[in-house]
Design an enzyme around this catalytic site. Structure first.
Site, PDB file in Angstrom:
ATOM      1  N   THR A  68       0.841  -1.196   0.000  1.00 11.80           N
ATOM      2  CA  THR A  68       0.000   0.000   0.000  1.00 11.80           C
ATOM      3  C   THR A  68       0.878   1.249   0.000  1.00 11.80           C
ATOM      4  O   THR A  68       2.105   1.160  -0.147  1.00 11.80           O
ATOM      5  CB  THR A  68      -1.030  -0.093   1.157  1.00 11.80           C
ATOM      6  OG1 THR A  68      -1.923   1.000   1.031  1.00 11.80           O
ATOM      7  CG2 THR A  68      -0.377  -0.056   2.518  1.00 11.80           C
ATOM      8  N   LYS A  72       3.326   1.661  -3.759  1.00 11.66           N
ATOM      9  CA  LYS A  72       2.704   0.983  -4.905  1.00 11.66           C
ATOM     10  C   LYS A  72       3.471   1.247  -6.200  1.00 11.66           C
ATOM     11  O   LYS A  72       3.555   0.388  -7.059  1.00 11.66           O
ATOM     12  CB  LYS A  72       1.255   1.446  -5.079  1.00 11.66           C
ATOM     13  CG  LYS A  72       0.306   0.927  -4.019  1.00 11.66           C
ATOM     14  CD  LYS A  72      -1.111   1.292  -4.421  1.00 11.66           C
ATOM     15  CE  LYS A  72      -2.114   1.019  -3.346  1.00 11.66           C
ATOM     16  NZ  LYS A  72      -3.484   1.332  -3.775  1.00 11.66           N
ATOM     17  N   ASN A  93       0.118  -3.568  -6.262  1.00 14.26           N
ATOM     18  CA  ASN A  93      -0.312  -3.680  -4.854  1.00 14.26           C
ATOM     19  C   ASN A  93      -0.304  -5.109  -4.340  1.00 14.26           C
ATOM     20  O   ASN A  93      -0.852  -5.385  -3.278  1.00 14.26           O
ATOM     21  CB  ASN A  93      -1.673  -3.002  -4.621  1.00 14.26           C
ATOM     22  CG  ASN A  93      -2.801  -3.647  -5.400  1.00 14.26           C
ATOM     23  OD1 ASN A  93      -2.612  -4.692  -6.035  1.00 14.26           O
ATOM     24  ND2 ASN A  93      -3.971  -3.055  -5.348  1.00 14.26           N
ATOM     25  N   ASP A 109      -6.640  -3.456  -7.637  1.00 13.92           N
ATOM     26  CA  ASP A 109      -7.667  -2.417  -7.439  1.00 13.92           C
ATOM     27  C   ASP A 109      -8.709  -2.501  -8.556  1.00 13.92           C
ATOM     28  O   ASP A 109      -9.911  -2.517  -8.314  1.00 13.92           O
ATOM     29  CB  ASP A 109      -7.044  -1.016  -7.470  1.00 13.92           C
ATOM     30  CG  ASP A 109      -6.294  -0.680  -6.194  1.00 13.92           C
ATOM     31  OD1 ASP A 109      -6.619  -1.239  -5.148  1.00 13.92           O
ATOM     32  OD2 ASP A 109      -5.370   0.164  -6.263  1.00 13.92           O
ATOM     33  N   GLY A 133     -10.829  11.047 -12.560  1.00 17.75           N
ATOM     34  CA  GLY A 133      -9.665  10.791 -11.700  1.00 17.75           C
ATOM     35  C   GLY A 133      -8.781   9.717 -12.307  1.00 17.75           C
ATOM     36  O   GLY A 133      -9.211   8.577 -12.493  1.00 17.75           O
ATOM     37  N   GLY A 135      -5.496   8.951 -11.212  1.00 19.05           N
ATOM     38  CA  GLY A 135      -4.356   8.653 -10.346  1.00 19.05           C
ATOM     39  C   GLY A 135      -4.183   7.149 -10.212  1.00 19.05           C
ATOM     40  O   GLY A 135      -4.519   6.378 -11.128  1.00 19.05           O
ATOM     41  N   GLY A 136      -3.660   6.713  -9.049  1.00 20.72           N
ATOM     42  CA  GLY A 136      -3.362   5.300  -8.839  1.00 20.72           C
ATOM     43  C   GLY A 136      -4.565   4.400  -9.060  1.00 20.72           C
ATOM     44  O   GLY A 136      -4.513   3.442  -9.837  1.00 20.72           O
ATOM     45  N   ALA A 161      -2.000  16.098 -17.423  1.00 24.37           N
ATOM     46  CA  ALA A 161      -0.867  15.216 -17.724  1.00 24.37           C
ATOM     47  C   ALA A 161      -1.135  13.792 -17.238  1.00 24.37           C
ATOM     48  O   ALA A 161      -0.704  12.821 -17.868  1.00 24.37           O
ATOM     49  CB  ALA A 161       0.405  15.765 -17.094  1.00 24.37           C
TER      50      ALA A 161
HETATM   51  P1  NAD Z   1      -4.298   9.608  -6.348  1.00 23.76           P
HETATM   52  O1  NAD Z   1      -3.879  10.817  -5.600  1.00 23.76           O
HETATM   53  O2  NAD Z   1      -3.290   8.687  -6.901  1.00 23.76           O
HETATM   54  O3  NAD Z   1      -5.248  10.026  -7.569  1.00 23.76           O
HETATM   55  C1  NAD Z   1      -6.348  10.892  -7.443  1.00 23.76           C
HETATM   56  C2  NAD Z   1      -6.534  11.576  -8.790  1.00 23.76           C
HETATM   57  O4  NAD Z   1      -7.773  12.279  -8.736  1.00 23.76           O
HETATM   58  C3  NAD Z   1      -5.433  12.572  -9.116  1.00 23.76           C
HETATM   59  O5  NAD Z   1      -4.917  12.334 -10.417  1.00 23.76           O
HETATM   60  C4  NAD Z   1      -6.154  13.916  -9.009  1.00 23.76           C
HETATM   61  O6  NAD Z   1      -5.636  14.892  -9.915  1.00 23.76           O
HETATM   62  C5  NAD Z   1      -7.563  13.527  -9.396  1.00 23.76           C
HETATM   63  N1  NAD Z   1      -8.547  14.507  -8.977  1.00 23.76           N
HETATM   64  C6  NAD Z   1      -8.523  15.301  -7.900  1.00 23.76           C
HETATM   65  N2  NAD Z   1      -9.617  16.109  -7.921  1.00 23.76           N
HETATM   66  C7  NAD Z   1     -10.310  15.814  -9.038  1.00 23.76           C
HETATM   67  C8  NAD Z   1     -11.487  16.329  -9.622  1.00 23.76           C
HETATM   68  N3  NAD Z   1     -12.149  17.342  -9.071  1.00 23.76           N
HETATM   69  N4  NAD Z   1     -11.917  15.772 -10.781  1.00 23.76           N
HETATM   70  C9  NAD Z   1     -11.237  14.782 -11.363  1.00 23.76           C
HETATM   71  N5  NAD Z   1     -10.089  14.268 -10.865  1.00 23.76           N
HETATM   72  C10 NAD Z   1      -9.643  14.781  -9.708  1.00 23.76           C
HETATM   73  O7  NAD Z   1      -5.287   8.832  -5.342  1.00 23.76           O
HETATM   74  P2  NAD Z   1      -5.779   7.317  -5.483  1.00 23.76           P
HETATM   75  O8  NAD Z   1      -4.816   6.435  -4.770  1.00 23.76           O
HETATM   76  O9  NAD Z   1      -6.124   7.044  -6.901  1.00 23.76           O
HETATM   77  O10 NAD Z   1      -7.093   7.360  -4.583  1.00 23.76           O
HETATM   78  C11 NAD Z   1      -8.293   7.963  -5.051  1.00 23.76           C
HETATM   79  C12 NAD Z   1      -9.440   7.582  -4.124  1.00 23.76           C
HETATM   80  O11 NAD Z   1      -9.581   6.155  -4.111  1.00 23.76           O
HETATM   81  C13 NAD Z   1      -9.242   7.985  -2.657  1.00 23.76           C
HETATM   82  O12 NAD Z   1     -10.450   8.492  -2.196  1.00 23.76           O
HETATM   83  C14 NAD Z   1      -8.945   6.664  -1.975  1.00 23.76           C
HETATM   84  O13 NAD Z   1      -9.368   6.654  -0.630  1.00 23.76           O
HETATM   85  C15 NAD Z   1      -9.794   5.715  -2.784  1.00 23.76           C
HETATM   86  N6  NAD Z   1      -9.406   4.288  -2.735  1.00 23.76           N
HETATM   87  C16 NAD Z   1     -10.400   3.374  -2.755  1.00 23.76           C
HETATM   88  C17 NAD Z   1     -10.109   2.021  -2.778  1.00 23.76           C
HETATM   89  C18 NAD Z   1     -11.221   1.010  -2.799  1.00 23.76           C
HETATM   90  O14 NAD Z   1     -10.950  -0.187  -2.729  1.00 23.76           O
HETATM   91  N7  NAD Z   1     -12.460   1.428  -2.921  1.00 23.76           N
HETATM   92  C19 NAD Z   1      -8.775   1.590  -2.805  1.00 23.76           C
HETATM   93  C20 NAD Z   1      -7.771   2.552  -2.785  1.00 23.76           C
HETATM   94  C21 NAD Z   1      -8.099   3.912  -2.754  1.00 23.76           C
END
Ligand code: NAD
Length: 278
Positions: A68, A72, A93, A109, A133, A135-136, A161
């Site tokens: 985690t 990752k 992960n 994930d 979104g 991200g990860g 980006a």
């Molecule tokens: P991260 O920081 O890697 O990515 C988040 C992305 O969202 C970023 O690229 C950011 O620019 C973008 N973002 C921010 N505001 C935005 C908006 N207004 N519109 C569109 N995009 C936007 O984070 P992550 O690790 O991808 O985590 C994201 C969410 O997933 C968190 O809330 C985390 O708690 C949740 N999560 C859930 C699980 C699950 O099993 N359900 C597992 C891991 C993480």
């Protein structure tokens, strides 16, 4: 639970470890199902991570790891083999030590997300999705939707980006897939997925304009702070079917257990263990 000289060690690697819940789900499941394995939280800071993983892999009872934050991404270059979905996600992960001692990295994930859709009989092949979104978690979901045969992905992220980079990775592994960046109109989408942190704070905006949402669309969220987030509530009010963050999280566990070679798990039983862990 009994730990002896045959117990397989699954390291839960991350920092900080205070919020780790996985041991509370996996270890009771191992006990109930006679699996001689244990998940142990191991708090490792980034500076020490590479050396720590190198040493850990030499432990003869080391079976693998749940990985985690913040490791990752860095794990991708520390394992010997990497699945396609981990390459597209740019994050890993899960680690399994193979019989020859090599480390295989994977990413669940997105697999958990897609398994949740399948349980709801939501078709993926040939469908179109809007992903908010990149991200990860968003990248991992995109990779697994691509593997499952989705036809079109619309990527949206204020960090353009991040969306463009994901588009390139998707194109290189899934050349048939249509991938567009910047469209955040939910109309005409089969699925709209919030993979951003929007909804974690009470005053967050909704990820899309719900007046443009069709009742035929499935709305999904990854956020775990509330079971029914404001976005999912708005989608329910439009008559949409939904997938919650915990649906995705729980569906990931059977994928991990299969990866580790520990057999099949019932999602209903895992959900009870998940609820007991809170
Ligand atoms: P991260 O920081 O890697 O990515 C988040 C992305 O969202 C970023 O690229 C950011 O620019 C973008 N973002 C921010 N505001 C935005 C908006 N207004 N519109 C569109 N995009 C936007 O984070 P992550 O690790 O991808 O985590 C994201 C969410 O997933 C968190 O809330 C985390 O708690 C949740 N999560 C859930 C699980 C699950 O099993 N359900 C597992 C891991 C993480």
């Amino acid at each position: 639970m009994r730990i002896d000289g045959h117990t397989r060690l699954i390291a839960h690697l991350g920092f900080p470890t205070d919020s780790f819940k996985a041991p509370l789900i996996y270890n009771p499941w191992f006990s109930r199902h006679g699996v001689n394995a244990v998940v142990v939280p191991m708090g490792v800071m980034s500076d020490h991570y590479s050396a720590f993983l190198s040493a850990l892999r030499n432990a003869t009872n080391y079976h693998g790891a749940l990985v985690t934050m913040p490791h990752k991404i860095s794990t991708c270059v520390l394992v010997d083999q990497l699945s396609t979905r981990a390459k597209v996600a740019g994050a890993c992960n899960a680690v399994l030590k193979l019989p020859d001692g090599q480390l295989l990295g994977d990413q669940f994930d997105g697999a958990g997300f897609v398994a949740g859709l399948k349980r709801k009989s939501q078709a993926v092949t040939g469908k179109r999705a809007l992903l908010i979104g990149c991200g990860g978690v968003g990248s991992a979901i995109a990779a697994s939707l691509a593997e499952a045969g989705i036809a079109e992905l619309n990527l949206c992220d204020p960090q353009q980006a991040a969306a463009v980079s994901l588009q390139h990775r998707l194109h290189s592994f899934f050349p048939e897939l249509k991938v567009f960046v910047g469209n955040h109109d939910p109309a005409d989408q089969d699925m709209v997925i919030n993979a951003s942190p929007l909804g974690m704070k009470p005053d967050d905006a909704l990820p899309v304009d719900t007046s443009r949402l069709s009742s035929q669309c499935l709305a999904a969220d990854v956020v775990l702070t509330k079971e029914i987030t404001p976005w999912l509530q708005a989608a329910l009010e439009k008559g949409c079917r939904i997938q919650t963050g915990s649906d995705m999280l729980i569906e990931m566990i059977p994928e991990y257990l299969r990866f580790f070679g520990f057999g099949q798990a019932s999602v209903d039983e895992l959900r009870l263990l998940y609820e007991e862990s809170h």
